[in-house]
Scaffold this motif. Structure first.
Motif, mmCIF file in Angstrom:
data_model
loop_
_atom_site.group_PDB
_atom_site.id
_atom_site.type_symbol
_atom_site.label_atom_id
_atom_site.label_comp_id
_atom_site.label_asym_id
_atom_site.label_seq_id
_atom_site.Cartn_x
_atom_site.Cartn_y
_atom_site.Cartn_z
ATOM 1 N N MET A 1 0.859 -1.198 0.000
ATOM 2 C CA MET A 1 0.000 0.000 0.000
ATOM 3 C C MET A 1 0.889 1.239 0.000
ATOM 4 S SD MET A 1 -3.412 0.780 0.558
ATOM 5 C CE MET A 1 -4.337 2.241 1.014
ATOM 6 N N SER A 2 0.650 2.101 -0.962
ATOM 7 C CA SER A 2 1.466 3.308 -1.010
ATOM 8 C C SER A 2 1.024 4.285 0.077
ATOM 9 C CB SER A 2 1.356 3.948 -2.392
ATOM 10 O OG SER A 2 0.025 3.893 -2.843
ATOM 11 N N GLU A 3 1.898 5.233 0.359
ATOM 12 C CA GLU A 3 1.668 6.192 1.434
ATOM 13 C C GLU A 3 0.436 7.050 1.150
ATOM 14 O OE1 GLU A 3 3.892 9.941 3.586
ATOM 15 O OE2 GLU A 3 4.592 9.223 1.649
ATOM 16 N N ARG A 4 -0.308 7.325 2.218
ATOM 17 C CA ARG A 4 -1.462 8.197 2.046
ATOM 18 C C ARG A 4 -1.008 9.653 2.097
ATOM 19 N NH1 ARG A 4 -6.890 7.147 4.974
ATOM 20 N NH2 ARG A 4 -5.788 8.094 6.707
ATOM 21 N N VAL A 5 -1.435 10.418 1.119
ATOM 22 C CA VAL A 5 -1.122 11.846 1.099
ATOM 23 C C VAL A 5 -2.424 12.617 0.973
ATOM 24 C CG1 VAL A 5 1.176 11.601 0.102
ATOM 25 C CG2 VAL A 5 -0.804 11.771 -1.409
ATOM 26 N N LEU A 6 -2.363 13.886 1.339
ATOM 27 C CA LEU A 6 -3.545 14.730 1.180
ATOM 28 C C LEU A 6 -3.504 15.330 -0.214
ATOM 29 C CD1 LEU A 6 -4.177 17.040 4.281
ATOM 30 C CD2 LEU A 6 -5.598 15.169 3.425
ATOM 31 N N MET A 7 -4.596 15.175 -0.933
ATOM 32 C CA MET A 7 -4.637 15.742 -2.284
ATOM 33 C C MET A 7 -6.014 16.273 -2.573
ATOM 34 S SD MET A 7 -2.706 13.447 -5.084
ATOM 35 C CE MET A 7 -1.958 14.432 -6.353
ATOM 36 N N LYS A 8 -6.040 17.349 -3.343
ATOM 37 C CA LYS A 8 -7.318 17.846 -3.849
ATOM 38 C C LYS A 8 -7.849 16.866 -4.884
ATOM 39 C CE LYS A 8 -8.143 22.743 -3.746
ATOM 40 N NZ LYS A 8 -8.519 23.914 -4.513
ATOM 41 N N GLY A 9 -9.159 16.723 -4.927
ATOM 42 C CA GLY A 9 -9.768 15.814 -5.898
ATOM 43 C C GLY A 9 -9.306 16.090 -7.320
ATOM 44 N N ASN A 10 -9.286 17.348 -7.707
ATOM 45 C CA ASN A 10 -8.893 17.685 -9.075
ATOM 46 C C ASN A 10 -7.466 17.253 -9.377
ATOM 47 O OD1 ASN A 10 -11.296 18.830 -9.931
ATOM 48 N ND2 ASN A 10 -10.772 20.877 -9.198
ATOM 49 N N MET A 176 -12.183 19.424 -2.694
ATOM 50 C CA MET A 176 -11.835 18.967 -1.348
ATOM 51 C C MET A 176 -10.524 18.177 -1.348
ATOM 52 S SD MET A 176 -14.563 15.881 -0.685
ATOM 53 C CE MET A 176 -13.905 15.389 0.899
ATOM 54 N N MET A 177 -9.899 18.174 -0.165
ATOM 55 C CA MET A 177 -8.723 17.325 0.020
ATOM 56 C C MET A 177 -9.087 16.192 0.963
ATOM 57 S SD MET A 177 -5.186 19.413 0.202
ATOM 58 C CE MET A 177 -5.423 20.162 1.776
ATOM 59 N N GLU A 178 -8.563 15.022 0.641
ATOM 60 C CA GLU A 178 -8.724 13.852 1.499
ATOM 61 C C GLU A 178 -7.445 13.051 1.386
ATOM 62 O OE1 GLU A 178 -13.032 11.923 2.050
ATOM 63 O OE2 GLU A 178 -12.378 11.917 -0.006
ATOM 64 N N ALA C 26 -2.067 17.004 10.155
ATOM 65 C CA ALA C 26 -1.793 16.440 11.482
ATOM 66 C C ALA C 26 -2.681 15.218 11.712
ATOM 67 C CB ALA C 26 -2.037 17.501 12.551
ATOM 68 N N GLY C 27 -3.939 15.331 11.316
ATOM 69 C CA GLY C 27 -4.848 14.196 11.444
ATOM 70 C C GLY C 27 -4.376 13.019 10.606
ATOM 71 N N LEU C 28 -3.922 13.315 9.413
ATOM 72 C CA LEU C 28 -3.435 12.260 8.515
ATOM 73 C C LEU C 28 -2.224 11.556 9.118
ATOM 74 C CD1 LEU C 28 -3.512 10.930 5.641
ATOM 75 C CD2 LEU C 28 -1.893 12.687 4.937
ATOM 76 N N ILE C 29 -1.307 12.350 9.665
ATOM 77 C CA ILE C 29 -0.089 11.773 10.257
ATOM 78 C C ILE C 29 -0.450 10.877 11.440
ATOM 79 C CG2 ILE C 29 1.971 12.423 11.621
ATOM 80 C CD1 ILE C 29 2.435 14.629 9.504
ATOM 81 N N ASP C 30 -1.511 11.228 12.136
ATOM 82 C CA ASP C 30 -1.975 10.389 13.251
ATOM 83 C C ASP C 30 -2.807 9.195 12.778
ATOM 84 O OD1 ASP C 30 -0.706 11.750 15.242
ATOM 85 O OD2 ASP C 30 -2.404 13.061 15.720
ATOM 86 N N GLY C 31 -2.913 9.020 11.478
ATOM 87 C CA GLY C 31 -3.611 7.848 10.933
ATOM 88 C C GLY C 31 -5.128 7.964 10.955
ATOM 89 N N VAL C 53 -12.905 21.594 7.965
ATOM 90 C CA VAL C 53 -11.941 20.517 8.208
ATOM 91 C C VAL C 53 -12.585 19.500 9.140
ATOM 92 C CG1 VAL C 53 -9.713 19.892 9.231
ATOM 93 C CG2 VAL C 53 -9.929 21.998 7.898
ATOM 94 N N CYS C 54 -12.531 18.223 8.750
ATOM 95 C CA CYS C 54 -13.041 17.150 9.608
ATOM 96 C C CYS C 54 -11.911 16.193 9.926
ATOM 97 C CB CYS C 54 -14.161 16.378 8.915
ATOM 98 S SG CYS C 54 -15.564 17.385 8.426
ATOM 99 N N ILE C 55 -11.845 15.787 11.168
ATOM 100 C CA ILE C 55 -10.920 14.729 11.588
ATOM 101 C C ILE C 55 -11.750 13.718 12.364
ATOM 102 C CG2 ILE C 55 -8.854 14.118 12.899
ATOM 103 C CD1 ILE C 55 -7.817 16.916 12.549
ATOM 104 N N SER C 56 -11.596 12.441 12.007
ATOM 105 C CA SER C 56 -12.396 11.415 12.666
ATOM 106 C C SER C 56 -11.686 10.073 12.583
ATOM 107 C CB SER C 56 -13.767 11.313 11.981
ATOM 108 O OG SER C 56 -14.494 10.217 12.504
ATOM 109 N N ALA C 57 -12.048 9.179 13.480
ATOM 110 C CA ALA C 57 -11.541 7.814 13.385
ATOM 111 C C ALA C 57 -12.261 7.067 12.266
ATOM 112 C CB ALA C 57 -11.735 7.093 14.715
ATOM 113 N N ASP C 58 -13.463 7.510 11.936
ATOM 114 C CA ASP C 58 -14.278 6.843 10.914
ATOM 115 C C ASP C 58 -14.238 7.619 9.596
ATOM 116 O OD1 ASP C 58 -15.250 4.902 12.768
ATOM 117 O OD2 ASP C 58 -16.551 6.468 13.604
#
Lengths: 354, 250, 179
Positions: A1-10, A176-178, C26-31, C53-58
């Motif tokens: 599994m590659s590292e999770r990064v934050l990225m905008k949808g676009n 959005m970023m996820e 920060a939330g991402l780094i905390d998994g 901004v949302c941070i959640s376990a789910d």
């Protein structure tokens, strides 16, 4: 599994396309998809790819037509008003059996409409993405991760069935970023393209990429053949997610951004003792008729939630052959419904039962 | 026995659908001869327009793509960007290139898109039965200018070579005609030079061929050529409008 | 705090969207699961800027926060726009250098931090937003200092890594500000 990064949808859409082997992107600026083109303009020159800002959406989609004819993976992206202009090229690509990917990051309409998220292009994408008898594959991601996953899938299926594929996203998903994990991707097509117009090198008869058939009988035969292929796709390629539907009496059907909102509402309804469930179509064409029909067996009623005045609801009714009531709740013009609003409508649906 | 005349290899063995006296046949032949002489048919991709030459994809032996109306230069751009080592040309009429496809024409030229455009200017929409074209002459009678093109309401004709020659991306622009043997020879030279311009990577090249449409002009083939000389050539003077081919690549 | 549903709001140019990115990272780094959704369009250009901004376990359902349990306000109009939407028990952090409003609600926790002034005074011009994140950490414990250190190192571009210590200092100022 590659590292999770934050990225905008676009941006994730763009990176996923590159990982899927797309090296030819033709764009034109329009909110809210512009980050996609900007990302391509940054990355493509570094990897020997083409980023070209066309003079119009029409030119951009026709550049895609040219690149697809040459046998490469090509993509264009736009938002609702721009997609209207691209329908010419989409129809010609469908009529010429060309694979390509078109991204629609939807905004409110009609006309110039607004720039906030919308799902009002459902009919256009699924019923009339261009003139003539045709379909395009339509994928509706509901998260940034799924945007990534579906872009590669869209390229693969477009190649497999030799037809255009559309990613129907919206301004919310685009902006959005996820967290997202982007795998290596297929890196390109494994599909041979012996039909490509890339120079016969004296080794074969000339290839012609064409959608003109002046003999009505020829055109009918060809369109019928294409529809046989469409039938296979309807049989094999429908995708959907079912959430808490096993014992559900009230089923919400929603896709993309509105499905996220609907899921929160379904969860809350369950906690209040209402047997609610969610079916989220991932392919809008082919429409996941079977999943919805199966769910109807135990369901009392359906609620369709869309960011439009109600477009997908027609397909839900058809899928269940109107065997259950199908109600609608939607916001339009760029407004994202709230979970509370959807919950209220689920409760209304559950009516006297609860 | 020595062969002194034969069909170019780059033309397929298919009768064309063009009307008697139409000059498309001559222009097709010149393009095909150039493909033969340059030995590039196998790596050439042609783009056919919408209009009388819509079925050019059946006549040229190279790989062909049929474009939506006016979009041939955009399609050629997509092909060329994907296959930069191939030779890509469009073959377009006046309605296709100078009306509905003006944006695609102008922008592929100004980008210096390394493609070749063969532009057939016969001052009329042929395929749809003789309506006013962007290049129809002032006072010219067509189906949609039955009293003659009134420039007060229908505007003036577009001079394509002159317009495109103002753009830095245009490497080579020449207007020719095929009304007589001498001009046919000149036209071939121009078409060959246009392809050579592309092969050398110099940028956008266009050859405008002033052509006859006897059917829609309502004239016999010979009268049509006379009309062309008397009316079109004064408005659309032949000659080289842009030639940067001798300049060193930047 | 289990799930954080935050609205951050102020003027364009104050680093509102960046503040959201730092919190999300920060939330991402905390998994954890996170989402960041900006307001976009004409209001980006010099007007108000805000993001959810949302941070959640789910997994996060709707990324659009309508009823925040955390609200950071960096100008008066933004304060006015969102203050009534904050859920009871929510935490509101205000840059009191720029927001002169009195809070009439007594069902929420309000922290007034003169972040812009503190930034100026400590030679950290432009880092008022980061100071407010420090205060948010102190109030909610949404991440540790260790996570924040990693976050800053990650989010500050490679070419600007010399700015990392200043950002960390800004976080500390916010955390330690008693007010």
């Amino acid at each position: 599994m590659s590292e999770r990064v934050l990225m905008k949808g676009n941006e994730a859409l763009a990176e996923a396309a590159i990982r899927a082997g797309c090296r030819h992107f033709f764009g034109y600026p329009i909110t809210p998809q512009t980050e996609l083109a900007a990302y391509m303009s940054k990355v493509m020159p570094k990897i020997g790819g083409t980023y070209l800002q066309a003079e119009s959406e029409i030119a951009a989609v026709n550049m895609v037509l040219g690149a697809a004819s040459a046998g490469v993976r090509a993509m264009t992206s736009s938002s609702s008003p721009g997609i209207s202009l691209k329908t010419e090229g989409i129809s010609y690509m469908a009529g010429s059996d060309l694979p390509a990917v078109i991204i629609n990051v939807q905004r409110g309409g009609p006309g110039l409409g607004g720039i906030q998220p919308s799902q009002a292009d459902y009919w256009q994408a699924t019923k009339a993405p261009g003139h003539g008898d045709l379909h395009v594959l339509v994928f509706a991601p509901s998260s940034v991760q799924e945007m990534v996953d579906l872009v590669g899938h869209a390229f693969d299926k477009a190649d497999e069935y030799r037809m255009p594929a559309m990613i129907l996203a919206d301004g919310m998903l685009g902006q959005m970023m996820e967290p997202v994990a982007i795998g290596e991707g297929s890196g390109g097509s494994n599909v041979e393209k012996p039909w490509a117009a890339n120079g016969h090198k004296g080794g074969r008869k000339h290839n012609i990429v064409n959608s003109l058939y002046l003999q009505a009988a020829d055109l009918e035969r060809l369109v019928k053949e294409r529809f046989e292929r469409y039938a296979v796709i309807e049989e094999k390629e429908a995708m959907s997610e079912s959430y808490m539907t096993e014992d559900a009496e009230y089923i919400v059907v929603a896709y993309g951004a509105s499905a996220r909102v609907a899921k929160a509402a379904v969860r809350e309804a369950r906690s209040q003792g209402i047997k609610a469930g969610l079916i989220r179509p991932i392919t809008l064409w082919p429409f996941p008729k079977k999943a919805i029909k199966d769910a109807a067996e135990n369901a009392k009623a359906f609620l369709c939630v869309e960011m439009s005045m109600g477009q997908m609801i027609d397909d839900v009714k058809l899928a269940i052959e109107c065997s259950r009531p199908v109600e609608f709740f939607g916001r339009t013009g760029g407004i994202i419904p709230t979970p509370a609003e959807v919950l209220e409508n689920i409760k209304k649906l559950a009516g006297g039962d609860k | 026995m020595a062969i002194v005349f034969q069909k170019p290899k780059a033309l397929t063995d298919v009768p064309t659908h063009y009307c008697p006296g139409c000059t498309h046949g001559i222009i097709h032949r010149l393009v095909a001869e150039c493909l033969d002489e340059l030995g590039i048919e196998g790596k050439t991709v042609g783009v056919a327009p919408v209009g009388c030459a819509v079925m050019a994809y059946n006549y040229f032996g190279c790989d062909m793509i049929q474009a939506p109306h006016g979009r041939a230069p955009a399609i050629a751009t997509g092909v060329k960007r994907s296959l930069p080592d191939n030779v890509v040309f469009t073959y377009q009429g006046d309605g296709d290139l100078a009306a509905i496809g003006t944006a695609e024409t102008v922008h592929s030229a100004t980008r210096g898109e390394n493609i070749t455009v063969i532009f057939v200017n016969n001052a009329i929409y042929g395929m749809t039965g003789g309506q006013m074209a962007p290049t129809s002459l002032p006072n010219q009678v067509t189906q949609t200018t039955p009293y003659g093109r009134d420039v007060k309401t229908a505007g003036y004709p577009v001079r394509v070579c002159e317009m495109l020659s103002t753009l830095d991306g245009t490497a080579y622009a020449e207007r020719v005609s095929v009304d007589c043997v001498k001009n046919v020879m000149k036209a071939k030279k121009a078409i060959k030079k246009a392809f050579e311009t592309q092969i050398a990577g110099k940028g956008f090249s266009i050859v405008e061929v002033v052509s006859a449409c006897p059917t829609n002009w309502g004239l016999s083939p010979v009268e049509a050529l006379d009309w062309l000389r008397a009316n079109m050539l004064p408005y659309y003077p032949l000659g080289v409008y842009k030639d940067k081919t001798e300049e060193e690549a930047e | 705090m289990n799930d954080m549903n935050a609205v951050l709001a102020g003027f364009g140019g104050q680093g509102i969207l960046f503040m959201g990115k730092v919190i999300s990272y920060a939330g991402l780094i905390d998994g954890k699961e996170v989402s960041w959704l900006p307001s976009y369009g004409p209001e980006m250009r010099g007007g108000t800027a805000n993001c959810s901004v949302c941070i959640s376990a789910d997994p996060i359902c709707s990324p659009l926060v309508i009823t925040p349990n955390v609200f950071v306000a960096m100008n008066g109009p933004s304060f006015d726009k969102f203050i009534d939407a904050v859920v009871p028990g929510g935490i509101v952090i205000i840059d009191s250098t720029l927001v002169d409003r009195e809070v009439t609600r007594n069902d929420i926790t309000v922290c007034k931090v003169p972040a812009t002034e503190l930034a100026e005074k400590n030679g950290l011009k432009g880092l008022a937003n980061i100071i407010l994140i420090g205060k948010l950490m102190e109030q909610t414990g949404f991440c540790t200092m260790e996570t924040m250190q990693k976050t800053i190192e990650k989010i500050v571009p490679a070419k600007k890594q010399h700015l990392v210590p200043k950002n960390v200092e800004a976080i500390e100022i916010g955390m330690n500000y008693a007010g």
